[in-house]
Scaffold this motif. Structure first.
Motif, PDB file in Angstrom:
ATOM      1  N   SER A  35       0.818  -1.216   0.000  1.00  0.00           N
ATOM      2  CA  SER A  35       0.000   0.000   0.000  1.00  0.00           C
ATOM      3  C   SER A  35       0.851   1.265   0.000  1.00  0.00           C
ATOM      4  O   SER A  35       0.320   2.362  -0.232  1.00  0.00           O
ATOM      5  CB  SER A  35      -0.900   0.029   1.237  1.00  0.00           C
ATOM      6  N   TYR A  36       2.136   1.120   0.267  1.00  0.00           N
ATOM      7  CA  TYR A  36       2.971   2.291   0.475  1.00  0.00           C
ATOM      8  C   TYR A  36       4.086   2.412  -0.549  1.00  0.00           C
ATOM      9  O   TYR A  36       4.809   1.448  -0.801  1.00  0.00           O
ATOM     10  CB  TYR A  36       3.622   2.222   1.857  1.00  0.00           C
ATOM     11  N   PRO A  37       4.261   3.607  -1.088  1.00  0.00           N
ATOM     12  CA  PRO A  37       5.540   3.882  -1.749  1.00  0.00           C
ATOM     13  C   PRO A  37       6.636   3.786  -0.699  1.00  0.00           C
ATOM     14  O   PRO A  37       6.368   3.885   0.508  1.00  0.00           O
ATOM     15  CB  PRO A  37       5.390   5.317  -2.253  1.00  0.00           C
ATOM     16  N   MET A  38       7.860   3.612  -1.134  1.00  0.00           N
ATOM     17  CA  MET A  38       8.976   3.511  -0.209  1.00  0.00           C
ATOM     18  C   MET A  38      10.132   4.379  -0.697  1.00  0.00           C
ATOM     19  O   MET A  38      10.264   4.636  -1.906  1.00  0.00           O
ATOM     20  CB  MET A  38       9.447   2.053  -0.090  1.00  0.00           C
ATOM     21  N   THR A  39      10.944   4.782   0.222  1.00  0.00           N
ATOM     22  CA  THR A  39      12.028   5.718  -0.082  1.00  0.00           C
ATOM     23  C   THR A  39      13.317   5.280   0.600  1.00  0.00           C
ATOM     24  O   THR A  39      13.286   4.772   1.729  1.00  0.00           O
ATOM     25  CB  THR A  39      11.640   7.123   0.400  1.00  0.00           C
ATOM     26  N   ARG A  57       4.111   2.061  -5.340  1.00  0.00           N
ATOM     27  CA  ARG A  57       3.565   0.885  -4.672  1.00  0.00           C
ATOM     28  C   ARG A  57       3.755  -0.402  -5.453  1.00  0.00           C
ATOM     29  O   ARG A  57       3.987  -1.465  -4.882  1.00  0.00           O
ATOM     30  CB  ARG A  57       2.080   1.111  -4.390  1.00  0.00           C
ATOM     31  N   THR A  58       3.669  -0.328  -6.752  1.00  0.00           N
ATOM     32  CA  THR A  58       3.819  -1.537  -7.566  1.00  0.00           C
ATOM     33  C   THR A  58       5.240  -1.741  -8.060  1.00  0.00           C
ATOM     34  O   THR A  58       5.559  -2.799  -8.605  1.00  0.00           O
ATOM     35  CB  THR A  58       2.901  -1.489  -8.788  1.00  0.00           C
ATOM     36  N   GLY A  59       6.069  -0.730  -7.904  1.00  0.00           N
ATOM     37  CA  GLY A  59       7.423  -0.804  -8.432  1.00  0.00           C
ATOM     38  C   GLY A  59       7.552  -0.251  -9.839  1.00  0.00           C
ATOM     39  O   GLY A  59       8.650  -0.174 -10.382  1.00  0.00           O
ATOM     40  N   ALA A  60       6.434   0.140 -10.430  1.00  0.00           N
ATOM     41  CA  ALA A  60       6.471   0.632 -11.807  1.00  0.00           C
ATOM     42  C   ALA A  60       7.041   2.038 -11.905  1.00  0.00           C
ATOM     43  O   ALA A  60       7.531   2.442 -12.958  1.00  0.00           O
ATOM     44  CB  ALA A  60       5.063   0.603 -12.395  1.00  0.00           C
ATOM     45  N   THR A  61       6.957   2.785 -10.829  1.00  0.00           N
ATOM     46  CA  THR A  61       7.450   4.160 -10.820  1.00  0.00           C
ATOM     47  C   THR A  61       8.620   4.274  -9.865  1.00  0.00           C
ATOM     48  O   THR A  61       8.506   3.888  -8.698  1.00  0.00           O
ATOM     49  CB  THR A  61       6.339   5.120 -10.367  1.00  0.00           C
ATOM     50  N   VAL A  62       9.719   4.772 -10.350  1.00  0.00           N
ATOM     51  CA  VAL A  62      10.895   5.017  -9.522  1.00  0.00           C
ATOM     52  C   VAL A  62      11.477   6.373  -9.894  1.00  0.00           C
ATOM     53  O   VAL A  62      11.347   6.832 -11.032  1.00  0.00           O
ATOM     54  CB  VAL A  62      11.972   3.919  -9.670  1.00  0.00           C
ATOM     55  N   GLU A  63      12.106   6.989  -8.941  1.00  0.00           N
ATOM     56  CA  GLU A  63      12.741   8.277  -9.169  1.00  0.00           C
ATOM     57  C   GLU A  63      13.977   8.352  -8.289  1.00  0.00           C
ATOM     58  O   GLU A  63      13.964   7.853  -7.158  1.00  0.00           O
ATOM     59  CB  GLU A  63      11.773   9.415  -8.846  1.00  0.00           C
ATOM     60  N   ARG A  66      19.662  13.114  -8.528  1.00  0.00           N
ATOM     61  CA  ARG A  66      20.574  13.260  -9.664  1.00  0.00           C
ATOM     62  C   ARG A  66      21.946  12.662  -9.367  1.00  0.00           C
ATOM     63  O   ARG A  66      22.604  12.132 -10.262  1.00  0.00           O
ATOM     64  CB  ARG A  66      20.706  14.748 -10.002  1.00  0.00           C
ATOM     65  N   SER A  67      22.352  12.704  -8.124  1.00  0.00           N
ATOM     66  CA  SER A  67      23.685  12.231  -7.750  1.00  0.00           C
ATOM     67  C   SER A  67      23.841  10.721  -7.906  1.00  0.00           C
ATOM     68  O   SER A  67      24.972  10.226  -7.982  1.00  0.00           O
ATOM     69  CB  SER A  67      23.986  12.630  -6.304  1.00  0.00           C
ATOM     70  N   VAL A  68      22.738   9.983  -7.956  1.00  0.00           N
ATOM     71  CA  VAL A  68      22.838   8.520  -8.052  1.00  0.00           C
ATOM     72  C   VAL A  68      22.162   7.974  -9.303  1.00  0.00           C
ATOM     73  O   VAL A  68      22.277   6.773  -9.595  1.00  0.00           O
ATOM     74  CB  VAL A  68      22.235   7.836  -6.810  1.00  0.00           C
ATOM     75  N   GLU A  69      21.471   8.817 -10.025  1.00  0.00           N
ATOM     76  CA  GLU A  69      20.738   8.352 -11.206  1.00  0.00           C
ATOM     77  C   GLU A  69      21.675   7.704 -12.204  1.00  0.00           C
ATOM     78  O   GLU A  69      22.760   8.222 -12.493  1.00  0.00           O
ATOM     79  CB  GLU A  69      19.997   9.521 -11.849  1.00  0.00           C
ATOM     80  N   GLY A  70      21.252   6.550 -12.710  1.00  0.00           N
ATOM     81  CA  GLY A  70      22.076   5.803 -13.648  1.00  0.00           C
ATOM     82  C   GLY A  70      23.015   4.818 -12.983  1.00  0.00           C
ATOM     83  O   GLY A  70      23.561   3.932 -13.645  1.00  0.00           O
ATOM     84  N   ARG A  71      23.190   4.956 -11.682  1.00  0.00           N
ATOM     85  CA  ARG A  71      24.074   4.034 -10.940  1.00  0.00           C
ATOM     86  C   ARG A  71      23.283   3.167  -9.956  1.00  0.00           C
ATOM     87  O   ARG A  71      23.678   2.037  -9.684  1.00  0.00           O
ATOM     88  CB  ARG A  71      25.132   4.829 -10.178  1.00  0.00           C
ATOM     89  N   PHE A  72      22.208   3.704  -9.423  1.00  0.00           N
ATOM     90  CA  PHE A  72      21.416   2.994  -8.415  1.00  0.00           C
ATOM     91  C   PHE A  72      20.077   2.589  -9.014  1.00  0.00           C
ATOM     92  O   PHE A  72      19.521   3.280  -9.874  1.00  0.00           O
ATOM     93  CB  PHE A  72      21.144   3.899  -7.212  1.00  0.00           C
ATOM     94  N   THR A  73      19.565   1.465  -8.545  1.00  0.00           N
ATOM     95  CA  THR A  73      18.207   1.058  -8.884  1.00  0.00           C
ATOM     96  C   THR A  73      17.485   0.630  -7.611  1.00  0.00           C
ATOM     97  O   THR A  73      18.118   0.164  -6.650  1.00  0.00           O
ATOM     98  CB  THR A  73      18.180  -0.096  -9.896  1.00  0.00           C
ATOM     99  N   ILE A  74      16.188   0.804  -7.613  1.00  0.00           N
ATOM    100  CA  ILE A  74      15.353   0.397  -6.483  1.00  0.00           C
ATOM    101  C   ILE A  74      14.354  -0.635  -6.986  1.00  0.00           C
ATOM    102  O   ILE A  74      13.766  -0.483  -8.068  1.00  0.00           O
ATOM    103  CB  ILE A  74      14.590   1.594  -5.881  1.00  0.00           C
ATOM    104  N   SER A  75      14.140  -1.642  -6.187  1.00  0.00           N
ATOM    105  CA  SER A  75      13.122  -2.633  -6.502  1.00  0.00           C
ATOM    106  C   SER A  75      12.440  -3.063  -5.208  1.00  0.00           C
ATOM    107  O   SER A  75      12.909  -2.751  -4.111  1.00  0.00           O
ATOM    108  CB  SER A  75      13.728  -3.849  -7.213  1.00  0.00           C
ATOM    109  N   ARG A  76      11.332  -3.754  -5.354  1.00  0.00           N
ATOM    110  CA  ARG A  76      10.598  -4.210  -4.184  1.00  0.00           C
ATOM    111  C   ARG A  76       9.955  -5.558  -4.457  1.00  0.00           C
ATOM    112  O   ARG A  76       9.625  -5.875  -5.607  1.00  0.00           O
ATOM    113  CB  ARG A  76       9.553  -3.181  -3.766  1.00  0.00           C
ATOM    114  N   ASP A  77       9.791  -6.313  -3.405  1.00  0.00           N
ATOM    115  CA  ASP A  77       9.126  -7.614  -3.457  1.00  0.00           C
ATOM    116  C   ASP A  77       7.936  -7.526  -2.520  1.00  0.00           C
ATOM    117  O   ASP A  77       8.076  -7.690  -1.299  1.00  0.00           O
ATOM    118  CB  ASP A  77      10.110  -8.706  -3.018  1.00  0.00           C
ATOM    119  N   ASN A  78       6.777  -7.251  -3.076  1.00  0.00           N
ATOM    120  CA  ASN A  78       5.589  -7.040  -2.246  1.00  0.00           C
ATOM    121  C   ASN A  78       5.067  -8.336  -1.615  1.00  0.00           C
ATOM    122  O   ASN A  78       4.307  -8.290  -0.657  1.00  0.00           O
ATOM    123  CB  ASN A  78       4.492  -6.373  -3.061  1.00  0.00           C
ATOM    124  N   THR A  79       5.488  -9.458  -2.148  1.00  0.00           N
ATOM    125  CA  THR A  79       5.078 -10.733  -1.557  1.00  0.00           C
ATOM    126  C   THR A  79       5.782 -10.963  -0.229  1.00  0.00           C
ATOM    127  O   THR A  79       5.193 -11.465   0.728  1.00  0.00           O
ATOM    128  CB  THR A  79       5.373 -11.888  -2.512  1.00  0.00           C
TER     129      THR A  79
END
Length: 124
Positions: A35-39, A57-63, A66-79
């Protein structure tokens, strides 16, 4: 009360990679992790908290900052109520304690309660 426990921090050489994890628990009264976005935020010694990135919430949207863009990725396992931060091409300026928090929160961290975090040190 929701508990967030970060792990995966380590000492790594510049250019190296780490994958941080955040385990979420304690959801009650019908609330659920998905139910929650995460940061992810971080705090370097002597500096303010800095937004790293957020995921919807679904992982479809990430932001990302600028200092880490292109180097870091975020993902989630809602299960399994897990949040991840994959960090590649690490730089010395990425050295900080990293925290996960509930919500899409890009600033104004004063007064907010954090978990114990996980330390990332980038050094040769």
């Amino acid at each position: 009360q929701v508990q967030l426990v970060e792990s995966g921090g380590d000492l790594v050489h510049p250019g190296g990679s780490l994958n941080l994890s955040c385990a979420a628990s304690g959801f009650t009264h019908g609330t659920i992790f998905r139910s929650y976005p995460m940061t992810w935020v971080r705090q370097a010694p002597g500096r303010d908290f800095e937004w790293v990135g957020s995921i919807g919430r679904t992982g479809a949207t990430v932001e990302f900052a600028r200092s880490v863009e292109g180097r870091f990725t975020i993902s989630r396992d809602n299960t399994n109520n897990m949040l991840y931060l994959q960090m590649n091409n690490l730089k010395s300026e990425d050295t900080a304690r990293y925290y996960c928090i509930k919500g899409w929160i890009m600033s104004d961290y004063a007064g907010r309660q954090f978990g114990q975090g996980t330390q990332v040190t980038v050094s040769s």
